[in-house]
Design a protein around this motif. Structure first.
Motif, PDB file in Angstrom:
ATOM      1  N   ARG A   1      10.128   8.209  16.828  1.00 44.03           N
ATOM      2  CA  ARG A   1      12.141   8.628  15.947  1.00 44.03           C
ATOM      3  C   ARG A   1      12.137   7.503  15.320  1.00 44.03           C
ATOM      4  N   ASP A   2      11.244   6.300  15.262  1.00 46.27           N
ATOM      5  CA  ASP A   2      10.947   5.167  14.521  1.00 46.27           C
ATOM      6  C   ASP A   2      10.498   5.852  13.437  1.00 46.27           C
ATOM      7  N   GLN A   3      11.780   5.254  12.314  1.00 44.37           N
ATOM      8  CA  GLN A   3      11.796   6.020  10.203  1.00 44.37           C
ATOM      9  C   GLN A   3      11.008   4.741   9.616  1.00 44.37           C
ATOM     10  N   THR A   4      10.753   3.771  10.486  1.00 42.90           N
ATOM     11  CA  THR A   4       9.871   2.240   9.498  1.00 42.90           C
ATOM     12  C   THR A   4       8.935   3.279   8.950  1.00 42.90           C
ATOM     13  N   ILE A   5       8.429   3.151   8.196  1.00 43.85           N
ATOM     14  CA  ILE A   5       6.586   3.285   7.418  1.00 43.85           C
ATOM     15  C   ILE A   5       6.287   2.720   8.647  1.00 43.85           C
ATOM     16  N   ARG A   6       4.617   3.021   9.141  1.00 42.97           N
ATOM     17  CA  ARG A   6       3.363   2.254  10.281  1.00 42.97           C
ATOM     18  C   ARG A   6       2.312   2.744   9.683  1.00 42.97           C
ATOM     19  N   SER A   7       2.151   3.571   8.817  1.00 44.54           N
ATOM     20  CA  SER A   7       0.559   3.948   8.712  1.00 44.54           C
ATOM     21  C   SER A   7       0.730   3.799   7.244  1.00 44.54           C
ATOM     22  N   VAL A   8      -0.239   4.295   6.764  1.00 47.76           N
ATOM     23  CA  VAL A   8      -0.971   4.446   5.356  1.00 47.76           C
ATOM     24  C   VAL A   8      -1.003   5.220   4.636  1.00 47.76           C
TER      25      VAL A   8
ATOM     26  N   ARG B   1      11.967   4.533   5.801  1.00 51.18           N
ATOM     27  CA  ARG B   1      11.302   5.530   4.495  1.00 51.18           C
ATOM     28  C   ARG B   1      12.731   5.964   3.573  1.00 51.18           C
ATOM     29  N   ARG B   2      14.095   5.783   4.281  1.00 51.62           N
ATOM     30  CA  ARG B   2      14.490   5.996   3.524  1.00 51.62           C
ATOM     31  C   ARG B   2      14.826   5.182   2.372  1.00 51.62           C
ATOM     32  N   ALA B   3      14.243   3.682   2.172  1.00 45.34           N
ATOM     33  CA  ALA B   3      14.560   2.928   1.009  1.00 45.34           C
ATOM     34  C   ALA B   3      13.099   3.000   0.211  1.00 45.34           C
ATOM     35  N   ALA B   4      11.672   3.281   0.767  1.00 49.12           N
ATOM     36  CA  ALA B   4      10.814   3.770   0.193  1.00 49.12           C
ATOM     37  C   ALA B   4      11.489   4.671  -0.841  1.00 49.12           C
ATOM     38  N   SER B   5      11.512   5.902  -0.104  1.00 50.04           N
ATOM     39  CA  SER B   5      11.960   6.981  -0.947  1.00 50.04           C
ATOM     40  C   SER B   5      13.641   6.536  -1.847  1.00 50.04           C
TER      41      SER B   5
END
Length: 547
Positions: free
Chosen positions: A306-313, A519-523
């Motif tokens: 459920r976590d939408q933040t980037i947590r893996s390489v 992830r949305r911010a990174a995209s």
């Protein structure tokens, strides 16, 4: 989800797993403390062995058994089957409790019954919380079982009486009819000859030949014709049969007063103590801990999904469309620092030197590179230590601070007093064409390394001045002997001018803190770079395990 992803999810949310396991341990401890530690109530058991008649049976298919009590003549067939069910039936148990003066709703008393292998012995048992109660009930239980068997015998006797009465009526009617016919043919009827062996309860199921041998021969008057002779024989047989039925009826009438139980008590023990046993808590505690571990792992995976933040390489590289260059351990100190300069033997210092060596080995390292992040301020620490690591490789590096928040860059540096300048002032000079090859003499330096200088941040946002002074500013640094200029930020999505800085440097090194970038911010940040024709140099993951 493969094993590696599961491991990464657990590692990222190890606190959740630990918290759930600790909670499970607390629950297990409370279970051990508050469960009933005292031994269960003692039980008392009494056993009675009752011998009952049984038929011979085969053991292993060929060897006949010899029961201790054979089936007597006249015993009802119902007493040869279903004895365990009879002993455990509700009427027998209620009669046993009633006979012992125990309430019918007392659940502390339990009954048992079991036949031996031959079927000629039934073991009755009573278990309760009181030795006295057990002793009373076992005796009453045996009596109730015997009375149940007597009731079956009484029913069989009653059925036999009713059958004999009906048969007597039929036989006497037939005898009367025969005698009426004989009186018409004979002057006087001869007396009936009764068999001396006609006894009540004798077996009447034998063959016809045996019955004919047992029948006495009647007296036949001389000159009697054949039909009359046969009628005299039938009359005599009927008379003997009537006598036998009368004797059987009378015998059954006598037995009905005291029906036979066909059961003999061989042994009856006293109330023996059956000690209660406390079950070990190891199994339930183990189950609680395993359930807690499973819940912790499942919750960690659920939160990670459920976590939408980037947590893996893997996600970071795919979302930002850039290769992973290095993973950096997360800083453990609250105060930011130059780990490469102040703690050169630390893991973070080694990771930054590895990053610098990788960048140099690519042969793509430009003269100016912007270290940024889609959101947050992770680039502050990464830019400073990346610049220090490049300087440790012998390159002449200029670190540009773009925010007053980065003033800690100057804590171990010396700013020339006679020519103090900040990034904003230097950009204005470059814009006006007054920034020349003597620029390095005006930048902060340190005795920790001779290859690194720092451009101090402006008191306000340095990017508020026209940014067309950035190219001549970078040219001036290059002319003064700087090999690589590292610009610390700003965040690409949090500063409107960040995209312009990235466009003018043409190269961006992404610094991503685990769990700090959505992830949305990174995209969105990657899309902006693509529109500006800026090449992402690579990704640095802070707080991720080593790749």
């Amino acid at each position: 989800m493969d094993l590696r992803e599961l491991t990464d999810a657990v590692r990222r949310h190890i606190r959740i797993v630990v918290a759930v396991v600790v909670l499970a341990a607390v629950v297990a401890g409370l279970f051990v403390v508050f469960r009933k530690e005292t031994r269960p109530p003692d039980k008392y058991r009494a056993v009675a062995t009752v011998q009952i008649p049984a038929r011979a049976a085969l053991i292993s298919g060929d060897r006949p058994t010899q029961p201790a009590a054979e089936v007597p003549q006249g015993m009802p067939g119902q007493l040869l089957r279903g004895q365990t069910s009879m002993a455990l039936s509700s009427p027998v148990r209620l009669k046993a409790l009633s006979g012992a003066g125990i309430p019918a709703n007392d659940t502390s008393v339990s009954f048992g019954a079991a036949l031996n292998g031959i079927g000629d012995t039934i073991t009755l048992s009573v278990t309760s919380n009181s030795a006295e109660t057990t002793k009373k009930v076992i005796g009453s239980y045996v009596q109730a079982f015997q009375e149940a068997r007597r009731a079956v015998s009484a029913q069989a006797i009653q059925a036999a009486q009713q059958g004999a009465q009906g048969e007597l009526d039929k036989l006497q009617s037939r005898r009367s009819a025969l005698e009426a016919q004989l009186r018409q043919k004979l002057i006087a009827l001869p007396p009936v000859v009764l068999a001396p062996t006609a006894t009540p309860g004798s077996n009447q199921s034998g063959g016809n030949a045996q019955q004919q041998q047992q029948q006495p021969v009647p007296s036949i008057p001389p000159g009697t014709d054949t039909d009359s002779t046969l009628m005299l024989f039938e009359r005599n047989a009927l008379a003997n049969r009537i006598v036998q039925l009368q004797l059987s009826y009378a015998d059954a009438l006598v037995n009905s007063n005291v029906p036979n139980a066909y059961a003999e008590v061989l042994d009856q023990s006293g109330a023996a103590l059956v000690a209660g046993q406390t079950k070990s808590p190891i199994v339930p505690v183990g189950i609680i801990m395993l359930v807690g571990l499973a819940l912790g792992l499942g919750l960690a995976v659920l939160v990670d999904r459920r976590d939408q933040t980037i947590r893996s390489v893997k996600v970071a590289s795919a979302t930002l469309s850039a290769p992973l260059l290095s993973t950096i351990p997360a800083p453990r100190r609250a105060r930011p620092e130059y780990a490469v300069l102040e703690r050169p033997d630390s893991r973070r210092s080694a990771a930054f030197r590895k990053l610098a060596a990788t960048c140099v080995a690519t042969d793509r390292l430009p003269r100016a590179i912007m270290v940024s992040t889609p959101e947050g301020d992770t680039y502050d620490d990464v830019a400073a230590n990346f610049a220090a690591a490049l300087a440790s490789l012998g390159l002449q590096v200029a670190l540009v601070a773009t925010s007053p928040r980065q003033s800690w860059y100057l804590e171990r540096f010396t700013i020339p007093v006679e020519m103090e300048s900040d990034f904003g002032a230097l950009l204005e000079e470059a814009h006006d064409g007054r920034f020349n090859g003597w620029a390095r003499r005006r930048l902060a330096w340190t005795d920790l390394t001779p290859n690194l200088v720092v451009v101090p941040p402006a008191p306000d946002s340095a990017l508020s001045v026209p940014l067309d002074g950035l190219p001549p500013f970078l040219d001036g640094l290059e002319k003064s002997g700087i090999d690589i200029t590292v610009i610390a930020g700003p965040s690409l999505l949090e500063d409107a001018n960040a995209t312009i800085v990235a466009w003018e440097t043409r190269t961006v090194l992404w610094a991503v803190q685990v769990g700090a970038v959505h992830r949305r911010a990174a995209s969105e940040a990657a899309a902006r770079l693509e529109l500006a024709s800026v090449d992402p140099f690579g990704v640095v993951m802070v707080g991720a395990p080593e790749a």
